[in-house]
Design an enzyme around this catalytic site. Structure first.
Site, PDB file in Angstrom:
ATOM      1  CB  SER A 144       3.484  -3.112  -6.777  1.00  0.00           C
ATOM      2  OG  SER A 144       4.692  -3.263  -6.081  1.00  0.00           O
ATOM      3  CG  ASP A 384       7.959   2.466  -1.233  1.00  0.00           C
ATOM      4  OD1 ASP A 384       8.953   2.087  -1.885  1.00  0.00           O
ATOM      5  OD2 ASP A 384       6.802   2.063  -1.472  1.00  0.00           O
ATOM      6  CG  HIS A 387       6.432   1.003  -4.833  1.00  0.00           C
ATOM      7  ND1 HIS A 387       6.635   0.406  -3.607  1.00  0.00           N
ATOM      8  CD2 HIS A 387       5.888   0.062  -5.610  1.00  0.00           C
ATOM      9  CE1 HIS A 387       6.217  -0.842  -3.649  1.00  0.00           C
ATOM     10  NE2 HIS A 387       5.762  -1.081  -4.856  1.00  0.00           N
TER      11      HIS A 387
END
Ligand SMILES: *[C@@H]1O[C@H](CO)[C@@H](O)[C@H](O)[C@H]1NC(C)=O
Ligand SMILES: *[C@@H]1O[C@H](CO)[C@@H](O)[C@H](O)[C@H]1NC(C)=O
Ligand SMILES: *[C@@H]1O[C@H](CO)[C@@H](O)[C@H](O)[C@H]1NC(C)=O
Ligand SMILES: *[C@@H]1O[C@H](CO)[C@@H](O)[C@H](O)[C@H]1NC(C)=O
Ligand SMILES: *[C@@H]1O[C@H](CO)[C@@H](O)[C@H](O)[C@H]1NC(C)=O
Ligand SMILES: *[C@@H]1O[C@H](CO)[C@@H](O)[C@H](O)[C@H]1NC(C)=O
Length: 412
Positions: A144, A384, A387
């Site tokens: 990702s 997070d 990312h």
């Protein structure tokens, strides 16, 4: 089991949560993404362009000076030129990365320009890149994090293409952006370990029971073969625990491998595929170095006990965090030095290390949903720090990628 040193234990404890958010950020997200069809301003420049193939002219100013290492430099404040696009102007951005729209109070992270020591990066020109990609397929392969580089590039080019002449399709494990009049495609292929694994399914995968087939790549490879330009990346899925279940040589014998050993075996398999399948006269291959994480704020702010949450400025002094594993970097360097096809390293680790401010933090998603107010009040658990927000750091990876592509063109 021998006891691990305490920093190792932290890594073991903290990576799992961070990775949990990855699970649902794979291609699974693809199905949930709700594409808005913003009315695009029709570009007159484009209209002219699509009927006539223009020669690609690379000016002297756009050439990276000999001896300049574009990966070494510093971030400078530039709110006049940056961001290169906005959340509003790119209809393809997924909710996971639109930090501002998701409530992030500051937008400073969008205004930094990467300034290499000793030279300037050429200004990104979407039409020029599309002309370079004419009749070609560019494919990003990885997890990702790699997908955000794909998302970023799509946003960087899409504004010059009118509606009806561009499309985004989801054909798991691929995501495909097409620029019709250029017969060009920019694609993403989900393969978090590069080699085959039980995490390859686009929607049904888990990091908790990872099982990697260290010598299997043929099924993936068949889908990569038609690409003219390939950009590979694989890192964070390996880093869940120091050991990983895998098969090697004997397809039915699962054994625990040291992650470092397993990573090397997997990349050897990949390197063999590259040598056997890539035609260096017609295809180009890149490999991205590890995208850093910012899970422990004490690494840049002594005595603190947080993570990337609340950070709004890059680090402006030499810095390297423990999130970028040097063994893994070493393996990549070693292998790229041996593979008989020219594979260029996009060495983005150091420049991204400075960007503790660039992560989605609590302004992203978890299990396909934005964080709840309750979760947001507990950034230590829920931020997070893997990312990146967009517009943001992956745009710079693409600016460098673009600079290298221009360089190649000039040499022809
Ligand atoms: C850009 O940054 C400068 C310096 O911080 C600031 O004075 C100015 O208001 C900013 N301009 C915009 C458009 O945000
Ligand atoms: C379109 O691009 C593909 C490669 O992606 C190529 O095989 C094909 O020949 C191109 N079509 C035309 C009409 O040029
Ligand atoms: C997901 O995969 C697991 C194991 O591979 C399987 O048992 C399960 O039925 C799958 N779930 C769905 C919804 O396909
Ligand atoms: C894995 O291998 C590396 C390099 O050989 C070594 O430094 C590390 O301690 C090993 N880790 C474990 C958990 O055995
Ligand atoms: C490997 O698989 C076995 C059997 O499923 C499991 O007990 C073990 O915890 C796994 N090891 C790792 C590192 O995931
Ligand atoms: C990547 O860049 C870092 C920092 O600039 C450097 O230390 C490292 O050696 C580079 N790696 C490779 C493989 O060139």
């Amino acid at each position: 089991m021998t006891p691990q040193p305490s920093s190792d234990r932290r890594i073991q404890n903290l990576f799992p949560f961070a990775l949990a958010s990855l699970l649902i950020l794979g291609t699974a997200r693809v199905f949930l993404d709700n594409l808005k069809n913003n009315q695009q301003k029709f570009s007159r420049q484009f209209e002219r362009h699509r009927t006539v193939r223009l020669p690609i002219i690379v000016s002297d100013e756009e050439v990276i000076e000999e001896g300049c290492n574009v990966f070494e430099g510093q971030w400078v404040w530039d709110n006049l030129s940056y961001p290169l696009y906005t959340e509003e102007s790119c209809p393809y951005l997924v909710k996971q990365v639109t930090c501002r729209r998701n409530g992030r109070p500051d937008s400073f992270y969008q205004n930094w320009r990467w300034q290499p020591h000793g030279c300037k990066l050429p200004r990104f020109n979407a039409l020029k890149l599309l002309e370079i990609l004419r009749d070609k397929r560019l494919m990003f392969v990885g997890d990702s994090v790699q997908r955000s580089m794909f998302d970023s590039l799509v946003c960087l080019v899409q504004s010059v293409i009118p509606d009806g002449k561009k499309s985004l399709q989801k054909i798991p494990p691929r995501k495909i952006f097409r620029a019709e009049d250029f017969n060009a495609s920019i694609e993403f292929y989900w393969a978090p370990f590069v080699v085959e694994s039980n995490s390859d399914h686009a929607t049904n995968h888990t990091v908790l029971r990872r099982m990697v087939n260290l010598d299997s790549i043929a099924n993936h490879g068949r889908q990569w073969e038609g690409a003219d330009i390939l950009v590979f990346e694989s890192y964070v899925w390996w880093m869940y625990e120091p050991l990983i279940n895998a098969t090697y040589k004997a397809p039915h014998t699962v054994q625990e491998y040291n992650v470092t050993t397993a990573y090397r075996l997997a990349l050897e398999t990949w390197a063999n595929w590259v040598e056997a399948s890539i035609n260096p006269d017609t295809q180009k291959v890149f490999f991205m170095s590890t995208s850093p994480t910012h899970l422990w704020s004490w690494e840049w702010k002594a005595g603190s006990d947080g993570n990337c949450f609340g950070e709004s400025r890059p680090i402006q002094r030499p810095y390297w965090g423990s999130g970028s594993n040097l063994d893994i970097m070493g393996i990549v360097k070693d292998l790229l030095g041996h593979v008989k096809v020219d594979v260029r390293l996009l060495n983005i680790t150091q420049l991204s290390e400075y960007r503790k401010d660039g992560h989605t933090s609590i302004y992203g998603e978890r299990k396909g949903k934005l964080l709840t107010t309750e979760q947001r009040s507990d950034p230590k658990t829920y931020a997070d720090c893997i990312h990146w927000c967009l517009p943001g750091v992956p745009d710079t990876w693409n600016e460098i990628f673009y600079a290298l592509m221009l360089q190649d063109y000039r040499r022809l």
